[in-house]
Design a protein around this motif. Structure first.
Motif, PDB file in Angstrom:
ATOM      1  N   LEU A 158       0.830  -1.203   0.000  1.00 41.58           N
ATOM      2  CA  LEU A 158       0.000   0.000   0.000  1.00 41.58           C
ATOM      3  C   LEU A 158       0.865   1.254   0.000  1.00 41.58           C
ATOM      4  CD1 LEU A 158      -2.684   1.525   0.229  1.00 41.58           C
ATOM      5  CD2 LEU A 158      -2.531   1.210   2.714  1.00 41.58           C
ATOM      6  N   ARG A 159       1.834   1.311   0.902  1.00 45.36           N
ATOM      7  CA  ARG A 159       2.705   2.486   0.979  1.00 45.36           C
ATOM      8  C   ARG A 159       3.523   2.644  -0.302  1.00 45.36           C
ATOM      9  NH1 ARG A 159       3.108   4.660   6.208  1.00 45.36           N
ATOM     10  NH2 ARG A 159       2.068   3.353   7.734  1.00 45.36           N
ATOM     11  N   SER A 160       4.004   1.544  -0.841  1.00 49.49           N
ATOM     12  CA  SER A 160       4.767   1.606  -2.095  1.00 49.49           C
ATOM     13  C   SER A 160       3.925   2.192  -3.212  1.00 49.49           C
ATOM     14  CB  SER A 160       5.268   0.218  -2.492  1.00 49.49           C
ATOM     15  OG  SER A 160       6.199  -0.271  -1.562  1.00 49.49           O
ATOM     16  N   ALA A 181       2.567   9.290  -5.727  1.00 50.55           N
ATOM     17  CA  ALA A 181       2.913  10.661  -5.324  1.00 50.55           C
ATOM     18  C   ALA A 181       4.125  11.194  -6.083  1.00 50.55           C
ATOM     19  CB  ALA A 181       3.176  10.718  -3.824  1.00 50.55           C
ATOM     20  N   GLU A 182       5.083  10.317  -6.399  1.00 50.65           N
ATOM     21  CA  GLU A 182       6.332  10.733  -7.037  1.00 50.65           C
ATOM     22  C   GLU A 182       6.378  10.432  -8.537  1.00 50.65           C
ATOM     23  OE1 GLU A 182       9.320  12.111  -5.499  1.00 50.65           O
ATOM     24  OE2 GLU A 182       7.754  12.654  -4.067  1.00 50.65           O
ATOM     25  N   SER A 183       5.336   9.876  -9.080  1.00 46.52           N
ATOM     26  CA  SER A 183       5.231   9.449 -10.487  1.00 46.52           C
ATOM     27  C   SER A 183       5.967   8.143 -10.747  1.00 46.52           C
ATOM     28  CB  SER A 183       5.725  10.512 -11.464  1.00 46.52           C
ATOM     29  OG  SER A 183       4.925  11.652 -11.370  1.00 46.52           O
ATOM     30  N   GLU A 184       7.198   8.024 -10.269  1.00 50.03           N
ATOM     31  CA  GLU A 184       7.931   6.762 -10.371  1.00 50.03           C
ATOM     32  C   GLU A 184       9.047   6.762  -9.333  1.00 50.03           C
ATOM     33  OE1 GLU A 184       9.578   6.250 -14.301  1.00 50.03           O
ATOM     34  OE2 GLU A 184      11.106   7.757 -13.968  1.00 50.03           O
ATOM     35  N   LEU A 185       9.372   5.552  -8.878  1.00 49.90           N
ATOM     36  CA  LEU A 185      10.445   5.379  -7.899  1.00 49.90           C
ATOM     37  C   LEU A 185      11.205   4.098  -8.205  1.00 49.90           C
ATOM     38  CD1 LEU A 185       8.582   6.244  -4.561  1.00 49.90           C
ATOM     39  CD2 LEU A 185      10.309   7.636  -5.699  1.00 49.90           C
ATOM     40  N   CYS A 186      12.454   4.042  -7.740  1.00 54.89           N
ATOM     41  CA  CYS A 186      13.238   2.815  -7.875  1.00 54.89           C
ATOM     42  C   CYS A 186      13.305   2.131  -6.506  1.00 54.89           C
ATOM     43  CB  CYS A 186      14.630   3.103  -8.420  1.00 54.89           C
ATOM     44  SG  CYS A 186      15.707   3.948  -7.275  1.00 54.89           S
ATOM     45  N   VAL A 187      13.845   0.936  -6.487  1.00 52.36           N
ATOM     46  CA  VAL A 187      13.925   0.139  -5.260  1.00 52.36           C
ATOM     47  C   VAL A 187      14.680   0.881  -4.163  1.00 52.36           C
ATOM     48  CG1 VAL A 187      14.820  -1.996  -4.239  1.00 52.36           C
ATOM     49  CG2 VAL A 187      13.723  -2.058  -6.475  1.00 52.36           C
ATOM     50  N   CYS A 188      15.811   1.501  -4.504  1.00 52.30           N
ATOM     51  CA  CYS A 188      16.605   2.165  -3.469  1.00 52.30           C
ATOM     52  C   CYS A 188      15.832   3.314  -2.821  1.00 52.30           C
ATOM     53  CB  CYS A 188      17.952   2.638  -4.006  1.00 52.30           C
ATOM     54  SG  CYS A 188      17.878   3.965  -5.214  1.00 52.30           S
ATOM     55  N   GLU A 189      15.025   4.018  -3.598  1.00 51.21           N
ATOM     56  CA  GLU A 189      14.220   5.101  -3.032  1.00 51.21           C
ATOM     57  C   GLU A 189      13.155   4.549  -2.095  1.00 51.21           C
ATOM     58  OE1 GLU A 189      14.180   8.574  -6.340  1.00 51.21           O
ATOM     59  OE2 GLU A 189      13.387   6.628  -6.998  1.00 51.21           O
ATOM     60  N   LEU A 190      12.526   3.452  -2.487  1.00 49.09           N
ATOM     61  CA  LEU A 190      11.516   2.844  -1.623  1.00 49.09           C
ATOM     62  C   LEU A 190      12.142   2.254  -0.363  1.00 49.09           C
ATOM     63  CD1 LEU A 190       9.277   1.299  -4.383  1.00 49.09           C
ATOM     64  CD2 LEU A 190       8.582   3.042  -2.726  1.00 49.09           C
ATOM     65  N   MET A 191      13.349   1.698  -0.494  1.00 51.58           N
ATOM     66  CA  MET A 191      14.048   1.185   0.697  1.00 51.58           C
ATOM     67  C   MET A 191      14.246   2.300   1.713  1.00 51.58           C
ATOM     68  SD  MET A 191      16.968  -1.219  -1.108  1.00 51.58           S
ATOM     69  CE  MET A 191      18.034  -1.061   0.309  1.00 51.58           C
ATOM     70  N   THR A 192      14.669   3.459   1.247  1.00 56.49           N
ATOM     71  CA  THR A 192      14.896   4.599   2.132  1.00 56.49           C
ATOM     72  C   THR A 192      13.585   5.094   2.727  1.00 56.49           C
ATOM     73  OG1 THR A 192      16.869   5.286   0.936  1.00 56.49           O
ATOM     74  CG2 THR A 192      15.765   6.971   2.247  1.00 56.49           C
ATOM     75  N   ILE A 224       1.382   8.183   4.224  1.00 54.58           N
ATOM     76  CA  ILE A 224       2.755   8.170   3.711  1.00 54.58           C
ATOM     77  C   ILE A 224       3.535   9.446   4.029  1.00 54.58           C
ATOM     78  CG2 ILE A 224       2.331   6.487   1.874  1.00 54.58           C
ATOM     79  CD1 ILE A 224       2.223   8.965  -0.064  1.00 54.58           C
ATOM     80  N   ALA A 225       3.001  10.303   4.878  1.00 48.93           N
ATOM     81  CA  ALA A 225       3.671  11.583   5.167  1.00 48.93           C
ATOM     82  C   ALA A 225       5.097  11.374   5.669  1.00 48.93           C
ATOM     83  CB  ALA A 225       2.855  12.397   6.165  1.00 48.93           C
ATOM     84  N   VAL A 226       5.294  10.485   6.625  1.00 48.75           N
ATOM     85  CA  VAL A 226       6.632  10.216   7.166  1.00 48.75           C
ATOM     86  C   VAL A 226       7.532   9.633   6.085  1.00 48.75           C
ATOM     87  CG1 VAL A 226       7.923   8.786   8.808  1.00 48.75           C
ATOM     88  CG2 VAL A 226       5.843   9.964   9.541  1.00 48.75           C
ATOM     89  N   ASN A 227       6.978   8.748   5.264  1.00 51.34           N
ATOM     90  CA  ASN A 227       7.753   8.114   4.202  1.00 51.34           C
ATOM     91  C   ASN A 227       8.182   9.127   3.143  1.00 51.34           C
ATOM     92  OD1 ASN A 227       5.223   5.921   4.779  1.00 51.34           O
ATOM     93  ND2 ASN A 227       7.311   5.234   5.183  1.00 51.34           N
ATOM     94  N   LEU A 228       7.301  10.045   2.788  1.00 48.95           N
ATOM     95  CA  LEU A 228       7.661  11.090   1.832  1.00 48.95           C
ATOM     96  C   LEU A 228       8.760  11.982   2.389  1.00 48.95           C
ATOM     97  CD1 LEU A 228       4.237  12.218   0.307  1.00 48.95           C
ATOM     98  CD2 LEU A 228       6.185  11.232  -0.922  1.00 48.95           C
ATOM     99  N   ASN A 229       8.695  12.265   3.672  1.00 42.67           N
ATOM    100  CA  ASN A 229       9.729  13.081   4.304  1.00 42.67           C
ATOM    101  C   ASN A 229      11.091  12.386   4.241  1.00 42.67           C
ATOM    102  OD1 ASN A 229      10.633  15.403   5.672  1.00 42.67           O
ATOM    103  ND2 ASN A 229      10.556  14.306   7.613  1.00 42.67           N
ATOM    104  N   LYS A 230      11.120  11.082   4.520  1.00 43.36           N
ATOM    105  CA  LYS A 230      12.372  10.320   4.422  1.00 43.36           C
ATOM    106  C   LYS A 230      12.907  10.345   2.992  1.00 43.36           C
ATOM    107  CE  LYS A 230      11.517   7.031   8.152  1.00 43.36           C
ATOM    108  NZ  LYS A 230      11.298   5.608   8.481  1.00 43.36           N
ATOM    109  N   LEU A 231      12.009  10.238   2.045  1.00 39.54           N
ATOM    110  CA  LEU A 231      12.397  10.255   0.636  1.00 39.54           C
ATOM    111  C   LEU A 231      12.986  11.609   0.257  1.00 39.54           C
ATOM    112  CD1 LEU A 231      12.391   8.565  -1.957  1.00 39.54           C
ATOM    113  CD2 LEU A 231      10.096   9.421  -2.398  1.00 39.54           C
ATOM    114  N   LEU A 232      12.364  12.676   0.731  1.00 39.72           N
ATOM    115  CA  LEU A 232      12.855  14.021   0.427  1.00 39.72           C
ATOM    116  C   LEU A 232      14.236  14.279   1.025  1.00 39.72           C
ATOM    117  CD1 LEU A 232       9.561  16.073   0.846  1.00 39.72           C
ATOM    118  CD2 LEU A 232      10.710  15.447  -1.287  1.00 39.72           C
ATOM    119  N   GLN A 233      14.538  13.620   2.141  1.00 37.32           N
ATOM    120  CA  GLN A 233      15.834  13.793   2.796  1.00 37.32           C
ATOM    121  C   GLN A 233      16.915  12.894   2.206  1.00 37.32           C
ATOM    122  OE1 GLN A 233      15.341  13.348   7.019  1.00 37.32           O
ATOM    123  NE2 GLN A 233      13.702  14.860   7.116  1.00 37.32           N
ATOM    124  N   MET A 234      16.525  11.998   1.316  1.00 38.47           N
ATOM    125  CA  MET A 234      17.473  11.045   0.733  1.00 38.47           C
ATOM    126  C   MET A 234      18.466  11.763  -0.166  1.00 38.47           C
ATOM    127  SD  MET A 234      16.598   7.836  -1.730  1.00 38.47           S
ATOM    128  CE  MET A 234      17.893   6.809  -2.414  1.00 38.47           C
TER     129      MET A 234
END
Length: 116
Positions: free
Chosen positions: A18-20, A26-37, A95-105
């Motif tokens: 669900l989160r993935s 939200a981001e249009s597309e993501l790779c595995v490393c971005e989702l891991m983070t 996904i608010a926390v997850n988006l924040n982690k992604l933005l900090q990646m």
């Protein structure tokens, strides 16, 4: 595979899937490393869930060099796409926390725009 409500909702019943899906939307597309983070999960778990979502027809992927990017299947039935859009809009805190982690990646992979 034909997308049925049962298949769709079973896919959404898992938190990682669900989160993935919501993050990818939200981001249009993501790779595995971005989702891991973003999800703070290990590569095998993320890859396994992405493979399931691709097999079910919810995601499509494209390869760019060493990266594989995932996006929502543009051929998803209208009803399924509307559910994802409604979830993203009405339940953005999921996904608010997850988006924040992604933005900090740092060092996110570069994308080449795909021509439609």
């Amino acid at each position: 595979m034909i997308m049925t409500p049962l298949i769709f909702f079973k896919a959404l019943a898992d938190d990682t899937r669900l989160r993935s899906l919501l993050l990818i939307q939200a981001e249009s597309e993501l790779c595995v490393c971005e989702l891991m983070t973003a999800l703070d999960e290990i590569q095998p778990k993320i890859s396994r869930h992405l493979a399931q979502l691709r097999k079910l027809g919810l995601l499509v992927d494209r390869r760019q060099g060493q990266w594989v990017f995932y996006r929502i299947n543009p051929e998803l039935p209208v009803w399924a796409n509307e559910i994802l859009l409604t979830l993203a809009k009405e339940q953005s805190e999921i996904i608010a926390v997850n988006l924040n982690k992604l933005l900090q990646m740092g060092s996110r992979p570069e994308r080449t725009k795909v021509c439609c």
